[in-house]
Motif scaffolding. Structure first.
Motif, PDB file in Angstrom:
ATOM      1  N   THR A   1       0.829  -1.209   0.000  1.00  0.00           N
ATOM      2  CA  THR A   1       0.000   0.000   0.000  1.00  0.00           C
ATOM      3  C   THR A   1       0.856   1.249   0.000  1.00  0.00           C
ATOM      4  OG1 THR A   1      -1.743  -1.181   1.202  1.00  0.00           O
ATOM      5  CG2 THR A   1      -1.833   1.222   1.229  1.00  0.00           C
ATOM      6  N   GLU A   2       1.933   1.223   0.783  1.00  0.00           N
ATOM      7  CA  GLU A   2       2.840   2.369   0.885  1.00  0.00           C
ATOM      8  C   GLU A   2       3.393   2.765  -0.479  1.00  0.00           C
ATOM      9  OE1 GLU A   2       6.668   3.197   3.720  1.00  0.00           O
ATOM     10  OE2 GLU A   2       6.639   1.294   2.640  1.00  0.00           O
ATOM     11  N   LEU A   3       3.928   1.796  -1.219  1.00  0.00           N
ATOM     12  CA  LEU A   3       4.517   2.116  -2.517  1.00  0.00           C
ATOM     13  C   LEU A   3       3.456   2.461  -3.555  1.00  0.00           C
ATOM     14  CD1 LEU A   3       7.478  -0.415  -2.742  1.00  0.00           C
ATOM     15  CD2 LEU A   3       7.604   2.069  -2.519  1.00  0.00           C
ATOM     16  N   GLN A   4       2.298   1.803  -3.480  1.00  0.00           N
ATOM     17  CA  GLN A   4       1.234   2.144  -4.421  1.00  0.00           C
ATOM     18  C   GLN A   4       0.770   3.580  -4.211  1.00  0.00           C
ATOM     19  OE1 GLN A   4      -0.442   0.057  -7.070  1.00  0.00           O
ATOM     20  NE2 GLN A   4      -0.587   2.248  -7.482  1.00  0.00           N
ATOM     21  N   GLU A   5       0.577   3.986  -2.968  1.00  0.00           N
ATOM     22  CA  GLU A   5       0.112   5.348  -2.692  1.00  0.00           C
ATOM     23  C   GLU A   5       1.193   6.376  -3.026  1.00  0.00           C
ATOM     24  OE1 GLU A   5      -1.861   5.982   1.022  1.00  0.00           O
ATOM     25  OE2 GLU A   5      -3.201   4.265   0.751  1.00  0.00           O
ATOM     26  N   TRP A   6       2.462   5.998  -2.849  1.00  0.00           N
ATOM     27  CA  TRP A   6       3.540   6.907  -3.251  1.00  0.00           C
ATOM     28  C   TRP A   6       3.500   7.142  -4.761  1.00  0.00           C
ATOM     29  CZ3 TRP A   6       8.459   5.508  -5.763  1.00  0.00           C
ATOM     30  CH2 TRP A   6       9.332   6.592  -5.902  1.00  0.00           C
ATOM     31  N   VAL A   7       3.420   6.085  -5.527  1.00  0.00           N
ATOM     32  CA  VAL A   7       3.363   6.218  -6.984  1.00  0.00           C
ATOM     33  C   VAL A   7       2.131   7.022  -7.394  1.00  0.00           C
ATOM     34  CG1 VAL A   7       3.048   4.957  -9.153  1.00  0.00           C
ATOM     35  CG2 VAL A   7       4.724   4.152  -7.469  1.00  0.00           C
ATOM     36  N   ASP A   8       0.983   6.734  -6.783  1.00  0.00           N
ATOM     37  CA  ASP A   8      -0.240   7.472  -7.110  1.00  0.00           C
ATOM     38  C   ASP A   8      -0.091   8.960  -6.799  1.00  0.00           C
ATOM     39  OD1 ASP A   8      -1.402   5.093  -7.906  1.00  0.00           O
ATOM     40  OD2 ASP A   8      -2.573   4.831  -6.064  1.00  0.00           O
ATOM     41  N   SER A   9       0.557   9.270  -5.665  1.00  0.00           N
ATOM     42  CA  SER A   9       0.689  10.677  -5.258  1.00  0.00           C
ATOM     43  C   SER A   9       1.582  11.458  -6.206  1.00  0.00           C
ATOM     44  CB  SER A   9       1.227  10.771  -3.824  1.00  0.00           C
ATOM     45  OG  SER A   9       2.606  10.429  -3.765  1.00  0.00           O
ATOM     46  N   LEU A  10       2.524  10.780  -6.841  1.00  0.00           N
ATOM     47  CA  LEU A  10       3.442  11.479  -7.748  1.00  0.00           C
ATOM     48  C   LEU A  10       2.724  12.014  -8.978  1.00  0.00           C
ATOM     49  CD1 LEU A  10       6.681   9.305  -7.590  1.00  0.00           C
ATOM     50  CD2 LEU A  10       6.021  11.285  -6.210  1.00  0.00           C
ATOM     51  N   ARG A  11       1.573  11.442  -9.283  1.00  0.00           N
ATOM     52  CA  ARG A  11       0.799  11.951 -10.417  1.00  0.00           C
ATOM     53  C   ARG A  11       0.319  13.378 -10.167  1.00  0.00           C
ATOM     54  NH1 ARG A  11      -2.656   6.344 -11.071  1.00  0.00           N
ATOM     55  NH2 ARG A  11      -0.963   5.098 -11.965  1.00  0.00           N
ATOM     56  N   SER A  12       0.122  13.719  -8.891  1.00  0.00           N
ATOM     57  CA  SER A  12      -0.255  15.093  -8.543  1.00  0.00           C
ATOM     58  C   SER A  12       0.974  15.945  -8.281  1.00  0.00           C
ATOM     59  CB  SER A  12      -1.167  15.102  -7.313  1.00  0.00           C
ATOM     60  OG  SER A  12      -0.462  14.638  -6.169  1.00  0.00           O
ATOM     61  N   GLY A  13       2.143  15.298  -8.268  1.00  0.00           N
ATOM     62  CA  GLY A  13       3.393  16.023  -8.102  1.00  0.00           C
ATOM     63  C   GLY A  13       3.861  16.199  -6.683  1.00  0.00           C
ATOM     64  N   VAL A  14       3.088  15.716  -5.692  1.00  0.00           N
ATOM     65  CA  VAL A  14       3.460  15.918  -4.290  1.00  0.00           C
ATOM     66  C   VAL A  14       3.371  14.599  -3.533  1.00  0.00           C
ATOM     67  CG1 VAL A  14       2.967  17.166  -2.155  1.00  0.00           C
ATOM     68  CG2 VAL A  14       2.563  18.271  -4.354  1.00  0.00           C
ATOM     69  N   PRO A  15       4.493  14.046  -3.023  1.00  0.00           N
ATOM     70  CA  PRO A  15       4.411  12.854  -2.178  1.00  0.00           C
ATOM     71  C   PRO A  15       3.549  13.125  -0.951  1.00  0.00           C
ATOM     72  CG  PRO A  15       6.678  13.305  -2.809  1.00  0.00           C
ATOM     73  CD  PRO A  15       5.879  14.504  -3.210  1.00  0.00           C
ATOM     74  N   ALA A  16       2.613  12.219  -0.663  1.00  0.00           N
ATOM     75  CA  ALA A  16       1.643  12.475   0.402  1.00  0.00           C
ATOM     76  C   ALA A  16       1.970  11.766   1.700  1.00  0.00           C
ATOM     77  CB  ALA A  16       0.244  12.058  -0.079  1.00  0.00           C
ATOM     78  N   GLY A  17       3.010  10.932   1.709  1.00  0.00           N
ATOM     79  CA  GLY A  17       3.321  10.152   2.895  1.00  0.00           C
ATOM     80  C   GLY A  17       4.248  10.860   3.855  1.00  0.00           C
ATOM     81  N   PRO A  18       4.873  10.101   4.786  1.00  0.00           N
ATOM     82  CA  PRO A  18       5.781  10.692   5.766  1.00  0.00           C
ATOM     83  C   PRO A  18       6.846  11.552   5.096  1.00  0.00           C
ATOM     84  CG  PRO A  18       5.370   8.391   6.280  1.00  0.00           C
ATOM     85  CD  PRO A  18       4.744   8.636   4.954  1.00  0.00           C
ATOM     86  N   SER A  19       7.011  12.758   5.597  1.00  0.00           N
ATOM     87  CA  SER A  19       7.855  13.758   4.948  1.00  0.00           C
ATOM     88  C   SER A  19       9.281  13.740   5.490  1.00  0.00           C
ATOM     89  CB  SER A  19       7.260  15.149   5.180  1.00  0.00           C
ATOM     90  OG  SER A  19       7.351  15.485   6.564  1.00  0.00           O
ATOM     91  N   ALA A  20      10.113  14.581   4.899  1.00  0.00           N
ATOM     92  CA  ALA A  20      11.473  14.755   5.414  1.00  0.00           C
ATOM     93  C   ALA A  20      11.440  15.213   6.866  1.00  0.00           C
ATOM     94  CB  ALA A  20      12.236  15.751   4.544  1.00  0.00           C
ATOM     95  N   TRP A  21      10.451  16.038   7.222  1.00  0.00           N
ATOM     96  CA  TRP A  21      10.321  16.456   8.613  1.00  0.00           C
ATOM     97  C   TRP A  21      10.069  15.248   9.511  1.00  0.00           C
ATOM     98  CZ3 TRP A  21      11.305  20.046  12.062  1.00  0.00           C
ATOM     99  CH2 TRP A  21      10.686  19.940  13.320  1.00  0.00           C
ATOM    100  N   ASP A  22       9.213  14.332   9.088  1.00  0.00           N
ATOM    101  CA  ASP A  22       8.931  13.136   9.882  1.00  0.00           C
ATOM    102  C   ASP A  22      10.186  12.292  10.047  1.00  0.00           C
ATOM    103  OD1 ASP A  22       6.088  13.567  10.254  1.00  0.00           O
ATOM    104  OD2 ASP A  22       5.858  13.086   8.137  1.00  0.00           O
ATOM    105  N   GLY A  23      10.967  12.157   8.971  1.00  0.00           N
ATOM    106  CA  GLY A  23      12.208  11.407   9.065  1.00  0.00           C
ATOM    107  C   GLY A  23      13.205  12.058  10.001  1.00  0.00           C
ATOM    108  N   TYR A  24      13.309  13.382   9.920  1.00  0.00           N
ATOM    109  CA  TYR A  24      14.212  14.133  10.795  1.00  0.00           C
ATOM    110  C   TYR A  24      13.778  14.011  12.258  1.00  0.00           C
ATOM    111  CZ  TYR A  24      16.024  18.264  13.224  1.00  0.00           C
ATOM    112  OH  TYR A  24      16.599  19.115  14.145  1.00  0.00           O
ATOM    113  N   ALA A  25      12.495  14.216  12.531  1.00  0.00           N
ATOM    114  CA  ALA A  25      11.999  14.154  13.906  1.00  0.00           C
ATOM    115  C   ALA A  25      12.234  12.781  14.521  1.00  0.00           C
ATOM    116  CB  ALA A  25      10.510  14.507  13.939  1.00  0.00           C
ATOM    117  N   ALA A  26      12.009  11.717  13.752  1.00  0.00           N
ATOM    118  CA  ALA A  26      12.223  10.367  14.264  1.00  0.00           C
ATOM    119  C   ALA A  26      13.690  10.137  14.612  1.00  0.00           C
ATOM    120  CB  ALA A  26      11.755   9.337  13.241  1.00  0.00           C
TER     121      ALA A  26
END
Length: 333
Positions: free
Chosen positions: A278-303
């Motif tokens: 699901t994660e990779l499918q939603e990532w690919v789908d989100s790229l069609r709108s030009g904006v990744p919709a999942g966990p962001s660089a901020w989320d990676g940094y905070a973790a």
């Protein structure tokens, strides 16, 4: 979406299989790894070509988006190269091993003026966690007061050392709880009970991570990576008016020989296979709108900041403040 993948180890190869066989709208066109044989084996799964370096793969005009599944310490430089090239990048956790590198990525992405980075925290895509999120967002248990979690693995290899329970294992709870509760952590502490004899002597196991959120909710996470009986993920959130618990994976109940029992999942790929898909499918789908919709660089940094604070807390035995700056407006939901 023509995708290049960097890092053809186990998770990289699994992602090639997903993108080539189960995710629609994606085509793996290039693979790179420091081991040419690994790169060739992964590329053959998708009929992709082998590119000899990560830098050349990122610069390749035939690659529209990049998946980074390489060795964690090189994630930062590869993600920064993707941002400089203006290419969306899905980076497996951790985004960085050092907080300073996370800040470099945040600065680069904001200077670019568009979100390009998504971090591979797959638990946000698990059906059970999503059901919990829906209950919390609807106010189904009132204001969260406490959270109890367990992250248990049957065993770990000798290379698994005493920092990894925080930076490799509990980092999943750190991210998914930030997402579920909708706030950042303020302090961390690590309590060490008696260690199991079922471990390599250099490893402290189990460990208990104690977290406090900015609003004062308390979280405990038991990390026990040599429990022997299976891969067991538990989470219960206690609110003012009720509780919500993560459901166990569906399994048949067997009644036989005077017992009623069901099998325990033995590894994380089995437990979270659907979430990875699901994660990779939603990532690919989100790229069609030009904006990744999942966990962001901020989320990676905070973790990373929280996990590193947890390592310090175990080593010092004290309560460590989470030194996290304010969330930039660029990364507001």
């Amino acid at each position: 979406m023509k995708i290049g993948l960097i890092g053809a180890g186990w998770i990289g190869e699994e992602h090639v299989k997903r993108l080539a066989g189960r995710v629609t709208g994606a085509e793996v066109v290039a693979v790179s790894d420091i081991d040419p044989e690994r790169a060739a084996a992964a590329a053959a799964i998708a009929g992709a070509r082998v590119v000899d370096t990560a830098e050349r793969l990122i610069a390749d005009p035939g690659v529209e988006a990049v998946v980074v599944t390489s060795w964690a310490p090189v994630h930062a430089e590869q993600v920064l190269a993707c941002i400089a090239a203006g290419k969306p990048v899905f980076c497996e956790k951790p985004l960085t091993t050092e907080a300073a590198d996370g800040l470099r990525i945040l600065d680069a992405e904001q200077a670019r003026g568009e979100r390009l980075v998504q971090v591979g925290f797959m638990r946000r895509y698990d059906a059970g966690y999503r059901q919990m999120k829906a209950v919390l967002d609807a106010g189904g248990v009132g204001v969260p007061l406490m959270v109890h979690c367990a992250h248990r693995n049957p065993t770990q290899p000798e290379s698994y050392h005493s920092d990894k329970p925080m930076v490799d294992t509990a980092v999943h709870e750190i991210d998914v709880l930030r997402w579920l509760l909708g706030e950042e952590f303020a302090t961390v502490q690590v309590v060490v009970p008696r260690s199991t004899s079922q471990r390599f002597p250099h490893l402290v196991d189990p460990q208990i991570l104690l977290l406090e959120t900015a609003s004062g909710a308390r979280v405990d996470v038991e990390v026990f990576v040599n429990c022997r009986y299976g891969y067991d993920i538990q989470c219960e959130i206690v609110g003012e008016t009720g509780t919500v618990r993560l459901p166990d994976p569906a399994a048949p109940l067997v009644r036989s020989e005077g017992r009623a029992s069901y099998a325990v999942v033995q590894d994380f790929p089995s437990r979270f296979a659907d979430a990875f898909d699901t994660e990779l499918q939603e990532w690919v789908d989100s790229l069609r709108s030009g904006v990744p919709a999942g966990p962001s660089a901020w989320d990676g940094y905070a973790a990373t900041v929280v996990a590193n604070a947890a390592v310090e807390a175990r080593r010092t035995g004290g309560v460590v403040a989470v030194d996290l700056p304010g969330r930039p407006a660029f990364y507001q939901e």
